[in-house]
Design a protein around this motif. Structure first.
Motif, PDB file in Angstrom:
ATOM      1  N   ILE A 142      38.971  32.310 -68.007  1.00  0.00           N
ATOM      2  CA  ILE A 142      40.118  30.840 -67.462  1.00  0.00           C
ATOM      3  C   ILE A 142      40.861  31.428 -66.495  1.00  0.00           C
ATOM      4  O   ILE A 142      41.482  30.870 -65.355  1.00  0.00           O
ATOM      5  CB  ILE A 142      40.608  30.455 -68.632  1.00  0.00           C
ATOM      6  CG1 ILE A 142      40.913  28.597 -68.117  1.00  0.00           C
ATOM      7  CG2 ILE A 142      41.549  30.490 -69.789  1.00  0.00           C
ATOM      8  CD1 ILE A 142      39.543  27.869 -67.584  1.00  0.00           C
ATOM      9  N   ARG A 143      41.491  32.805 -66.299  1.00  0.00           N
ATOM     10  CA  ARG A 143      42.656  33.300 -66.049  1.00  0.00           C
ATOM     11  C   ARG A 143      41.698  33.719 -64.564  1.00  0.00           C
ATOM     12  O   ARG A 143      42.441  33.607 -63.589  1.00  0.00           O
ATOM     13  CB  ARG A 143      42.510  34.998 -65.953  1.00  0.00           C
ATOM     14  CG  ARG A 143      44.160  35.910 -65.559  1.00  0.00           C
ATOM     15  CD  ARG A 143      44.384  37.086 -66.605  1.00  0.00           C
ATOM     16  NE  ARG A 143      42.678  37.678 -66.212  1.00  0.00           N
ATOM     17  CZ  ARG A 143      42.504  39.071 -66.678  1.00  0.00           C
ATOM     18  NH1 ARG A 143      43.585  39.360 -66.993  1.00  0.00           N
ATOM     19  NH2 ARG A 143      41.700  39.853 -66.181  1.00  0.00           N
ATOM     20  N   ARG A 144      40.983  33.578 -64.403  1.00  0.00           N
ATOM     21  CA  ARG A 144      40.530  34.409 -62.632  1.00  0.00           C
ATOM     22  C   ARG A 144      40.030  32.568 -62.839  1.00  0.00           C
ATOM     23  O   ARG A 144      40.300  33.130 -60.834  1.00  0.00           O
ATOM     24  CB  ARG A 144      38.454  34.894 -63.352  1.00  0.00           C
ATOM     25  CG  ARG A 144      38.107  34.765 -61.843  1.00  0.00           C
ATOM     26  CD  ARG A 144      36.978  35.805 -61.944  1.00  0.00           C
ATOM     27  NE  ARG A 144      35.984  35.860 -61.381  1.00  0.00           N
ATOM     28  CZ  ARG A 144      34.856  35.121 -61.215  1.00  0.00           C
ATOM     29  NH1 ARG A 144      35.087  33.863 -61.836  1.00  0.00           N
ATOM     30  NH2 ARG A 144      33.602  35.113 -60.097  1.00  0.00           N
TER      31      ARG A 144
ATOM     32  N   GLY B 228      52.844  27.423 -70.502  1.00  0.00           N
ATOM     33  CA  GLY B 228      52.264  25.916 -70.382  1.00  0.00           C
ATOM     34  C   GLY B 228      51.313  25.423 -69.179  1.00  0.00           C
ATOM     35  O   GLY B 228      51.681  24.484 -68.533  1.00  0.00           O
ATOM     36  N   VAL B 229      50.259  26.644 -69.004  1.00  0.00           N
ATOM     37  CA  VAL B 229      49.628  25.948 -67.737  1.00  0.00           C
ATOM     38  C   VAL B 229      48.362  24.858 -68.277  1.00  0.00           C
ATOM     39  O   VAL B 229      47.599  24.298 -67.420  1.00  0.00           O
ATOM     40  CB  VAL B 229      48.598  27.242 -67.190  1.00  0.00           C
ATOM     41  CG1 VAL B 229      47.495  26.827 -66.102  1.00  0.00           C
ATOM     42  CG2 VAL B 229      49.689  28.263 -66.754  1.00  0.00           C
ATOM     43  N   ARG B 230      48.668  24.907 -69.715  1.00  0.00           N
ATOM     44  CA  ARG B 230      46.979  23.998 -69.871  1.00  0.00           C
ATOM     45  C   ARG B 230      46.152  24.222 -70.126  1.00  0.00           C
ATOM     46  O   ARG B 230      45.124  23.514 -69.049  1.00  0.00           O
ATOM     47  CB  ARG B 230      47.103  22.667 -69.955  1.00  0.00           C
ATOM     48  CG  ARG B 230      48.800  21.894 -71.328  1.00  0.00           C
ATOM     49  CD  ARG B 230      48.941  20.550 -70.692  1.00  0.00           C
ATOM     50  NE  ARG B 230      49.663  20.167 -69.327  1.00  0.00           N
ATOM     51  CZ  ARG B 230      49.092  19.120 -69.096  1.00  0.00           C
ATOM     52  NH1 ARG B 230      48.126  18.187 -68.948  1.00  0.00           N
ATOM     53  NH2 ARG B 230      49.150  18.446 -67.142  1.00  0.00           N
TER      54      ARG B 230
ATOM     55  N   PHE C 246      53.001  28.712 -62.843  1.00  0.00           N
ATOM     56  CA  PHE C 246      53.447  30.030 -63.631  1.00  0.00           C
ATOM     57  C   PHE C 246      52.380  30.802 -64.106  1.00  0.00           C
ATOM     58  O   PHE C 246      52.797  31.741 -65.073  1.00  0.00           O
ATOM     59  CB  PHE C 246      54.317  29.371 -64.036  1.00  0.00           C
ATOM     60  CG  PHE C 246      55.359  27.855 -64.037  1.00  0.00           C
ATOM     61  CD1 PHE C 246      55.885  28.181 -63.139  1.00  0.00           C
ATOM     62  CD2 PHE C 246      54.803  26.817 -64.271  1.00  0.00           C
ATOM     63  CE1 PHE C 246      56.882  27.741 -62.651  1.00  0.00           C
ATOM     64  CE2 PHE C 246      56.144  26.079 -63.532  1.00  0.00           C
ATOM     65  CZ  PHE C 246      57.580  26.299 -62.654  1.00  0.00           C
ATOM     66  N   CYS C 247      50.748  30.465 -63.889  1.00  0.00           N
ATOM     67  CA  CYS C 247      50.037  31.697 -64.267  1.00  0.00           C
ATOM     68  C   CYS C 247      50.494  32.504 -64.021  1.00  0.00           C
ATOM     69  O   CYS C 247      50.367  33.216 -62.636  1.00  0.00           O
ATOM     70  CB  CYS C 247      48.539  31.282 -64.183  1.00  0.00           C
ATOM     71  SG  CYS C 247      47.548  32.415 -64.643  1.00  0.00           S
ATOM     72  N   PHE C 248      50.994  33.410 -64.588  1.00  0.00           N
ATOM     73  CA  PHE C 248      50.662  35.002 -63.893  1.00  0.00           C
ATOM     74  C   PHE C 248      49.942  35.879 -64.823  1.00  0.00           C
ATOM     75  O   PHE C 248      49.970  37.382 -64.978  1.00  0.00           O
ATOM     76  CB  PHE C 248      52.853  35.557 -64.770  1.00  0.00           C
ATOM     77  CG  PHE C 248      52.660  35.838 -66.372  1.00  0.00           C
ATOM     78  CD1 PHE C 248      51.882  34.634 -66.717  1.00  0.00           C
ATOM     79  CD2 PHE C 248      53.967  36.647 -66.513  1.00  0.00           C
ATOM     80  CE1 PHE C 248      51.844  34.982 -68.259  1.00  0.00           C
ATOM     81  CE2 PHE C 248      53.727  36.601 -67.742  1.00  0.00           C
ATOM     82  CZ  PHE C 248      53.607  35.909 -69.339  1.00  0.00           C
TER      83      PHE C 248
END
Ligand code: SF4
Ligand code: SF4
Lengths: 169, 294
Positions: A47-49, A84-86, A25-27
């Motif tokens: 962290i997104r990368r 909610g990716v944690r 779900f990470c967008f």
């Protein structure tokens, strides 16, 4: 920059890295980075990368990443991630995946923890403690049977049993 | 009298036992009975088992939790990362299937974790159990006239649904309320919520950035407040913010020397403890504060 034309992509790799399905779900919003102290490090922890690399299955690139190890474990990212990716847990999961695939990533402190139970000389700090009016602590070395039991327990874990040569002797 | 298992971790009992003494002294005076946990081990710290094997992490968490459970108590923790590691571990093990799998490993060491014992941070116990009123009623000395800034322990704030104990949403205030109860006035500044920089993996990866965090904080404190001291409630914050002021001063022309205390040290002093027991070890001299208590 990662050249996606050149990179080898393993579509299902994320399942090996992170137990949680929520990573999908990470967008890419970047909220995690905006609060992350380690995003100021050089090289920055983004962290997104890393989530993108996991989802794309960029195995070689991810194995080479040192940035997951600069996390300060503040969990601010977990607080703000809207999906909610944690992200903090994701960073730890990436470290574990690297460790499983590359024994040179095993933290040397594990050996210390196996042998003595602590990352500092807790059972040997007698003088420092006496100077402030404190006696000895009931540390695990005071009970050799208990220390043995603790080591037996650790021997039943994957990271220790798979690399037992590091811990014996 | 409530009773807790005192989980000290590694840094406090080995390097800053005066903080340990401050905790033991103040909690006892406030009617909190702290018992030792014979055979406890490192929490495990995030850079160790949690970074290499999830079930090894949980097994070590469960080892420590089971020691408290055997004595029928919860755990009292000051170190932020010990608290977070144990708290997150016990949260994960609320799920019965996970806990059962951990217990299979734990059984090899002759232990079992039922999922009952839970870790509590020192600030949580002080604020939510002892309470500000009871603390104030017991003080023999006060910090009146002293101005302080606080460093909130990040590991006790996020993620709030797992580790949190602030009474309401919005900016944290448990630490400031406790400190004000001792008579100090708390000043606020722009970088109050910035990380101290002290986490091991971070300053290993980029020592310049880690020191930069502390330097920018200290500069902002000097520019925006008249603080006499820094108050923390985490051993990592304490050691980093105290020890590194010397490093920052070297070859800098500017000398940083703002004393740093753990809240329980100040509490112990206000409850009558001698400074040479509860506030003896520091890099930045702190006599100008502790002399009040001689
Ligand atoms: S837990 Fe790690 S990744 Fe998350 S905000 Fe803190 S330093 Fe960054
Ligand atoms: S905050 Fe969550 S959804 Fe946003 S980029 Fe980070 S991990 Fe992805």
């Amino acid at each position: 920059m990662i050249d996606l034309e050149q990179a080898e992509v393993i579509p299902d790799m994320w399942r090996e890295v992170f137990e949680s399905e929520d990573i999908r779900f990470c967008f890419n919003c970047g909220s995690c980075i905006s609060v992350c102290p380690a995003s100021n490090a050089d090289p920055p922890l983004l962290i997104r990368r890393l989530a993108r690399m996991v989802l794309l299955g960029l195995e070689d690139e991810l194995l080479d990443e040192d940035t997951p190890w600069s996390c300060v474990s503040c969990s601010k990212c977990e607080e703000v991630c809207p999906m909610g990716v944690r992200p903090f847990e994701l960073g730890l999961a990436i470290r574990r995946w690297q460790v499983r695939n590359d024994e040179t990533r095993i933290p040397p402190s594990l050996v210390e923890l196996y042998k003595e139970g602590y990352t500092q000389p807790v059972s040997r700090a007698l003088e420092t403690r006496a100077a402030v009016g404190l006696g000895e602590l009931p540390t695990i070395d005071k009970d050799p049977e208990l220390l043995k039991a603790y080591q037996k327990m650790l021997m039943a874990t994957d990271v220790v049993s798979n690399n037992d040569y590091m811990f014996k002797g | 009298m409530s009773k807790y298992g005192l989980f000290l971790g590694c840094n406090t009992p080995a390097l800053r036992p005066d903080v340990e003494h401050g905790i033991r002294y103040s909690m006892e005076k406030l009617g909190v009975d702290l018992v030792d946990l014979p055979g406890y081990v490192c929490c495990p710290a995030f850079g160790t088992f949690p970074s290499s094997d999830e079930y090894a992490q949980l097994a070590v968490n469960a080892w420590n939790l089971s020691l408290a459970e055997e004595q029928g108590v919860n755990l009292a923790v000051q170190c932020g990362s010990c608290y977070s590691s144990l708290r997150m571990g016990s949260h994960i093990m609320e799920e019965a299937p996970k806990r059962e799998k951990v217990n299979e490993i734990l059984a090899k060491g002759g232990k079992h974790y039922q999922g009952k014992a839970r870790p509590h941070h020192m600030l949580d116990i002080l604020y939510n159990e002892v309470g500000v009123d009871r603390i104030q009623g017991k003080l023999q000395r006060r910090l009146d006239g002293l101005r302080a800034i606080v460093q909130f322990p990040c590991h006790t704030l996020y993620p709030s649904d797992v580790v949190g104990f602030e009474p309401d949403k919005g900016p944290p205030h448990v630490l400031t309320d406790l400190l004000e109860a001792l008579g100090a006035s708390v000043e606020h500044y722009s970088l109050e919520h910035q990380c101290c920089g002290g986490a091991g993996g971070f300053h290993k990866a980029d020592s310049g950035a880690a020191h930069g965090f502390l330097k920018s904080k200290l500069d902002a404190i000097a520019a925006e407040t008249e603080a006499d001291l820094i108050v923390v409630s985490c051993i990592t914050c304490l050691m980093w913010m105290d020890n590194q002021q010397k490093t920052l001063s070297e070859g800098n022309g500017h000398s940083y020397s703002l004393p740093v205390f753990d809240l329980n040290q100040l509490l112990a002093l206000c409850l009558g403890a001698p400074p040479e027991h509860v506030a003896a070890i520091s890099t930045v001299p702190r006599e100008r504060i502790t002399d009040r208590f001689k």
